[in-house]
Design a protein around this motif. Sequence first.
Motif, mmCIF file in Angstrom:
data_model
loop_
_atom_site.group_PDB
_atom_site.id
_atom_site.type_symbol
_atom_site.label_atom_id
_atom_site.label_comp_id
_atom_site.label_asym_id
_atom_site.label_seq_id
_atom_site.Cartn_x
_atom_site.Cartn_y
_atom_site.Cartn_z
ATOM 1 N N LEU A 1 0.857 -1.181 0.000
ATOM 2 C CA LEU A 1 0.000 0.000 0.000
ATOM 3 C C LEU A 1 0.890 1.227 0.000
ATOM 4 O O LEU A 1 1.768 1.366 0.856
ATOM 5 C CB LEU A 1 -0.889 -0.001 1.247
ATOM 6 C CG LEU A 1 -1.618 1.311 1.583
ATOM 7 C CD1 LEU A 1 -2.713 1.599 0.568
ATOM 8 C CD2 LEU A 1 -2.190 1.252 3.004
ATOM 9 N N VAL A 2 0.694 2.123 -0.958
ATOM 10 C CA VAL A 2 1.378 3.424 -0.972
ATOM 11 C C VAL A 2 0.296 4.478 -0.842
ATOM 12 O O VAL A 2 -0.570 4.605 -1.710
ATOM 13 C CB VAL A 2 2.199 3.627 -2.256
ATOM 14 C CG1 VAL A 2 2.900 4.983 -2.230
ATOM 15 C CG2 VAL A 2 3.219 2.504 -2.431
ATOM 16 N N LEU A 3 0.343 5.223 0.243
ATOM 17 C CA LEU A 3 -0.732 6.162 0.578
ATOM 18 C C LEU A 3 -0.135 7.486 1.010
ATOM 19 O O LEU A 3 0.888 7.517 1.694
ATOM 20 C CB LEU A 3 -1.596 5.547 1.686
ATOM 21 C CG LEU A 3 -2.810 6.319 2.204
ATOM 22 C CD1 LEU A 3 -3.903 5.354 2.648
ATOM 23 C CD2 LEU A 3 -2.429 7.231 3.374
ATOM 24 N N ARG A 4 -0.787 8.587 0.630
ATOM 25 C CA ARG A 4 -0.315 9.911 1.026
ATOM 26 C C ARG A 4 -1.487 10.836 1.273
ATOM 27 O O ARG A 4 -2.588 10.637 0.754
ATOM 28 C CB ARG A 4 0.591 10.530 -0.054
ATOM 29 C CG ARG A 4 -0.113 10.796 -1.382
ATOM 30 C CD ARG A 4 0.804 11.479 -2.399
ATOM 31 N NE ARG A 4 1.215 12.794 -1.981
ATOM 32 C CZ ARG A 4 0.498 13.901 -2.198
ATOM 33 N NH1 ARG A 4 -0.674 13.848 -2.832
ATOM 34 N NH2 ARG A 4 0.935 15.072 -1.799
ATOM 35 N N GLY A 5 -1.246 11.861 2.082
ATOM 36 C CA GLY A 5 -2.236 12.897 2.280
ATOM 37 C C GLY A 5 -2.286 13.833 1.080
ATOM 38 O O GLY A 5 -1.247 14.136 0.469
ATOM 39 N N VAL B 1 7.599 5.530 -5.977
ATOM 40 C CA VAL B 1 7.676 4.369 -5.091
ATOM 41 C C VAL B 1 6.725 3.274 -5.558
ATOM 42 O O VAL B 1 7.096 2.102 -5.680
ATOM 43 C CB VAL B 1 7.372 4.766 -3.636
ATOM 44 C CG1 VAL B 1 7.237 3.525 -2.751
ATOM 45 C CG2 VAL B 1 8.453 5.682 -3.084
ATOM 46 N N ALA B 2 5.466 3.647 -5.802
ATOM 47 C CA ALA B 2 4.466 2.660 -6.228
ATOM 48 C C ALA B 2 4.871 1.982 -7.530
ATOM 49 O O ALA B 2 4.700 0.766 -7.699
ATOM 50 C CB ALA B 2 3.101 3.329 -6.374
ATOM 51 N N ALA C 1 2.550 -3.197 -5.626
ATOM 52 C CA ALA C 1 1.765 -1.990 -5.344
ATOM 53 C C ALA C 1 0.844 -1.644 -6.500
ATOM 54 O O ALA C 1 1.157 -1.902 -7.666
ATOM 55 C CB ALA C 1 2.685 -0.812 -5.052
ATOM 56 N N ARG C 2 -0.280 -1.047 -6.158
ATOM 57 C CA ARG C 2 -1.172 -0.489 -7.160
ATOM 58 C C ARG C 2 -0.977 1.024 -7.179
ATOM 59 O O ARG C 2 0.022 1.539 -6.707
ATOM 60 C CB ARG C 2 -2.617 -0.872 -6.839
ATOM 61 C CG ARG C 2 -2.860 -2.392 -6.889
ATOM 62 C CD ARG C 2 -4.312 -2.726 -6.632
ATOM 63 N NE ARG C 2 -4.551 -4.164 -6.708
ATOM 64 C CZ ARG C 2 -5.726 -4.731 -6.512
ATOM 65 N NH1 ARG C 2 -6.794 -3.969 -6.224
ATOM 66 N NH2 ARG C 2 -5.866 -6.047 -6.594
#
Length: 277
Positions: A207-211, A225-226, A232-233
């Motif tokens: 999981l690559v997640l950001r605000g 990164v993803a 990763a999706r």
Amino acid sequence: MPFVHSDAVNVHFRTDAADGPTLLLAHGFLMDESMFDPIRKVLAHTDINVVAWDARGHGRTGYGADPRFDYWDLATDGLRVLDALGIEHAIVGGVSQGGYAALRMALLAPERVTGLALLDTDADACTRADETYYENFFDEWCGTGALRPLAEDLAPRLIGGADTRIWHTWINRWLARDRTAIRPAAECLIGRDSIHGRLGEITVPALVLRGEHDHSSTVDKSTRVADGLPGARAVRTVAGAGHGCALTHPEQVGAALAALVTACTPYAVEPVTVVGI
């Protein structure tokens, strides 16, 4: 209060001691393991065992006799926490600098890491411009001038969101600490190596997640990164959040983490359904 001895350092950690799959989380710079308390609450009705530890120079973890360390050392600390709990496999993740440690855990012990959660982080070294900014910032932070204005300016950028109560909670913690004690951790941050060229070795679900408003972990950095991680999706974005979305938007982040745990676990975890992510 549990500690584990790792490379001459006593590392403080906390566990939910739940019966299900383990989610090991590493906190961001100037934070501590308590930054995941909101995530713990969101995931409390699941059987996910949330474990988090204090990085060197943060919270209840010191430096040991030699304060020099790098993020590979922090990755080893995370593995020692799992050892202390008798946990062989875990989904690992982290916020910002915690993501640097999580990535290195996946490279050091790929047989133990079953999933990867990267929150507001990246895989590259500092640019020279970054180094100059951090060097000036930490010279001021560890200096003798007034700390409160610096902390009040930092909190909205480091944490983000709109809840000023969260900012002031951490500002007060920063002001209560020895301001010079962060220097070795700052040197680790500034001197980190790039592992972007090794992302392809990490094949577990990621999981690559950001605000949405994170100006540190930008869209370009997160996408890079993803794109480098086979498991990763597309980058997940938390609307209205900044660099500390795990603190300010725990429902959305918790739902994404629960979905990752489900994808990495042979038996189902009760889903957490939240809109807005």
